[in-house]
Design a protein around this motif. Sequence first.
Motif, short mmCIF file in Angstrom:
data_model
loop_
_atom_site.label_atom_id
_atom_site.label_comp_id
_atom_site.label_asym_id
_atom_site.label_seq_id
_atom_site.Cartn_x
_atom_site.Cartn_y
_atom_site.Cartn_z
N LYS A 165 0.81 -1.22 0.00
CA LYS A 165 0.00 0.00 0.00
C LYS A 165 0.84 1.27 0.00
O LYS A 165 0.33 2.36 0.13
CB LYS A 165 -0.93 0.00 1.21
N GLU A 166 2.14 1.08 -0.13
CA GLU A 166 2.98 2.26 -0.14
C GLU A 166 2.86 3.01 -1.45
O GLU A 166 3.22 4.18 -1.55
CB GLU A 166 4.43 1.85 0.12
N ARG A 167 2.38 2.32 -2.48
CA ARG A 167 2.26 3.00 -3.78
C ARG A 167 1.20 4.09 -3.71
O ARG A 167 0.29 4.03 -2.87
CB ARG A 167 1.94 1.96 -4.86
N PRO A 168 1.29 5.08 -4.57
CA PRO A 168 0.42 6.28 -4.49
C PRO A 168 -1.06 5.97 -4.34
O PRO A 168 -1.74 6.59 -3.52
CB PRO A 168 0.72 6.98 -5.81
N ALA A 169 -1.57 5.02 -5.09
CA ALA A 169 -3.02 4.76 -5.02
C ALA A 169 -3.40 4.29 -3.63
O ALA A 169 -4.43 4.70 -3.08
CB ALA A 169 -3.42 3.73 -6.08
N TYR B 127 -0.01 19.13 7.02
CA TYR B 127 -0.94 18.03 6.73
C TYR B 127 -1.26 17.95 5.23
O TYR B 127 -1.22 16.87 4.63
CB TYR B 127 -2.21 18.20 7.54
N GLU B 128 -1.56 19.09 4.65
CA GLU B 128 -1.89 19.10 3.23
C GLU B 128 -0.69 18.73 2.37
O GLU B 128 -0.85 18.21 1.26
CB GLU B 128 -2.43 20.48 2.84
N GLY B 129 0.49 19.00 2.89
CA GLY B 129 1.70 18.62 2.19
C GLY B 129 1.79 17.12 1.98
O GLY B 129 2.32 16.64 0.97
N GLU B 130 1.25 16.37 2.93
CA GLU B 130 1.23 14.91 2.80
C GLU B 130 0.42 14.50 1.57
O GLU B 130 0.80 13.60 0.82
CB GLU B 130 0.62 14.27 4.06
N LEU B 131 -0.69 15.19 1.38
CA LEU B 131 -1.51 14.88 0.21
C LEU B 131 -0.81 15.29 -1.08
O LEU B 131 -0.81 14.55 -2.06
CB LEU B 131 -2.87 15.60 0.34
N ARG B 132 -0.20 16.47 -1.05
CA ARG B 132 0.50 16.92 -2.25
C ARG B 132 1.61 15.94 -2.63
O ARG B 132 1.82 15.66 -3.82
CB ARG B 132 1.09 18.33 -2.02
N ARG B 133 2.29 15.43 -1.65
CA ARG B 133 3.35 14.46 -1.92
C ARG B 133 2.79 13.21 -2.60
O ARG B 133 3.36 12.70 -3.58
CB ARG B 133 4.04 14.09 -0.61
N ILE B 134 1.70 12.73 -2.09
CA ILE B 134 1.08 11.54 -2.68
C ILE B 134 0.71 11.81 -4.14
O ILE B 134 0.98 11.00 -5.03
CB ILE B 134 -0.18 11.14 -1.88
N LEU B 135 0.10 12.97 -4.37
CA LEU B 135 -0.32 13.30 -5.73
C LEU B 135 0.88 13.43 -6.66
O LEU B 135 0.86 12.94 -7.80
CB LEU B 135 -1.13 14.60 -5.73
N ALA B 136 1.93 14.08 -6.17
CA ALA B 136 3.11 14.27 -6.99
C ALA B 136 3.76 12.93 -7.33
O ALA B 136 4.20 12.70 -8.46
CB ALA B 136 4.11 15.18 -6.27
N ASP B 137 3.80 12.03 -6.35
CA ASP B 137 4.38 10.71 -6.59
C ASP B 137 3.56 9.94 -7.64
O ASP B 137 4.12 9.29 -8.53
CB ASP B 137 4.44 9.90 -5.29
N GLY B 138 2.26 10.02 -7.50
CA GLY B 138 1.41 9.33 -8.46
C GLY B 138 1.53 9.91 -9.86
O GLY B 138 1.48 9.19 -10.87
N GLN B 139 1.72 11.21 -9.91
CA GLN B 139 1.91 11.88 -11.20
C GLN B 139 3.24 11.42 -11.82
O GLN B 139 3.31 11.08 -13.01
CB GLN B 139 1.92 13.39 -10.98
N ASP C 22 4.87 8.65 -11.24
CA ASP C 22 4.81 7.24 -11.64
C ASP C 22 3.86 7.00 -12.81
O ASP C 22 3.76 5.88 -13.30
CB ASP C 22 4.36 6.37 -10.46
N GLY C 23 3.13 8.00 -13.18
CA GLY C 23 2.20 7.85 -14.29
C GLY C 23 0.91 7.12 -13.94
O GLY C 23 0.16 6.71 -14.83
N VAL C 24 0.62 6.97 -12.65
CA VAL C 24 -0.62 6.29 -12.27
C VAL C 24 -1.76 7.28 -12.02
O VAL C 24 -2.92 6.90 -11.96
CB VAL C 24 -0.42 5.41 -11.01
N VAL D 180 -8.47 11.97 -9.81
CA VAL D 180 -7.05 12.01 -10.17
C VAL D 180 -6.73 11.10 -11.35
O VAL D 180 -5.56 10.90 -11.69
CB VAL D 180 -6.15 11.62 -8.97
N GLY D 181 -7.78 10.56 -11.96
CA GLY D 181 -7.58 9.76 -13.16
C GLY D 181 -6.88 8.44 -12.92
O GLY D 181 -6.18 7.94 -13.80
N ALA D 182 -7.06 7.87 -11.73
CA ALA D 182 -6.42 6.58 -11.44
C ALA D 182 -7.22 5.45 -12.07
O ALA D 182 -8.44 5.47 -12.09
CB ALA D 182 -6.32 6.37 -9.93
N GLU D 183 -6.50 4.45 -12.60
CA GLU D 183 -7.17 3.26 -13.15
C GLU D 183 -7.80 2.48 -12.00
O GLU D 183 -7.22 2.36 -10.93
CB GLU D 183 -6.16 2.38 -13.87
N THR D 184 -8.98 1.96 -12.22
CA THR D 184 -9.65 1.21 -11.15
C THR D 184 -9.48 -0.28 -11.37
O THR D 184 -10.03 -0.84 -12.26
CB THR D 184 -11.13 1.58 -11.08
#
Lengths: 202, 202
Positions: free
Chosen positions: A85-89, A135-147, A149-151, A198-202
Amino acid sequence: MARTTGSDGEKTEAAIREAALELIARLGFEAMSMRQLAGQVGVQPAALYRYFPTKEELLYALMCEHMENLIASWGEVRPATGSEKERPAGRLAAFVENHIRFHLSRRNATHVSNLELRSLSEERLRHILGMRSQYEGELRRILADGQRDGVFRIDDVALTAMAIIQMITGVIVWFRPELRLSEDEVAANYHTMTMRLVGAET
Amino acid sequence: MARTTGSDGEKTEAAIREAALELIARLGFEAMSMRQLAGQVGVQPAALYRYFPTKEELLYALMCEHMENLIASWGEVRPATGSEKERPAGRLAAFVENHIRFHLSRRNATHVSNLELRSLSEERLRHILGMRSQYEGELRRILADGQRDGVFRIDDVALTAMAIIQMITGVIVWFRPELRLSEDEVAANYHTMTMRLVGAET
DNA sequence: GAATTAATTGAACGTTCGTTTTATTATTGT
DNA sequence: ACAATAATAAAACGAACGTTCAATTAATTC
């Protein structure tokens, strides 16, 4: 009369905090009087000043506690490094679920922390906003990582983070426990919407 | 002194409304005093009562005007029946764009209408919430039509409508005109996110 | 059991609040 | 020119506000 039988500082302070959260959430900070608060606690107005030197410091204390709890809450559920579960999604799912559950279980404190920032002095406001930004920085980090990684498909990370925060915090505005949807259903629904957002594949 | 040269009721009322929006947005309704407001307008406190019988009626008038403007604004841009844009995706796009532009151009009024509902009497609150519900109903209708036509993927129309409203209204919380993003870019970004949120094909 | 500390009361302080009243002046209609 | 009316000023009202202070009693310590 003076000190009453069974009186206890810790209990009184906890009672003040809880009553204040309820009253400020319902009436607004400026509209709540210290006399009202004392009445709700079952104490004389002067007794409040043993625990909080001013009305504003009381508000500040409530907000600090709330933000610290929020950050600590995320720290506890944040997926461990190396886990699946460490991956962005997975991290985004955990973030949204924790955020919704946390806020639904603390409606009064959330209303106070979100709506009464105006009543804080500049310095105290900065401190609270700093915690919020952390706190919001945690979310931004997740989004940036997912971006990265292309997910996730995200045009603007900062803007998307604000949009998601607004959306998932907004749940406390309309959600009522007696409504048709359970907390679980609401959390699942917001999770689905966030992933689509965020356009994540389901 | 009494009546001053060049004094005009219409101008004074407009000045009161504008100053009140600014002060209430910045300080909060309860924190703003009628003396402060009078000072900002450049008039004695008693003069305010020629235009608004009480402080609460002033707030109510401001909110009524804002909600009426919002509904009228949507009424003007709503795609005409039979047009290409009458289909759900076009209507949703128009709704989001109008909502964002409207709120960005009326930040003070939006803050007042969203944050000061607590200071309204029960009856007036009902009226304002009625107008808000009418406006939100337009969004729910769009979502339901898109769901029916199979162009949107939505689990719960009412919940999704609230999520979208919270998300797109939240723009006024963080957006500053001097920031890196223009109003057009912000509107486009929110439009994209909304479309993804409802699972519309792009 | 006396001394100390913790918790609270009751009363008061000065300030500010929303609002009202009365008087006064500018503008408008005839 | 003069009456009528609209717009404001100036002063005041009682009530409520946040806060302080001295006195008093309960609990704790030695």
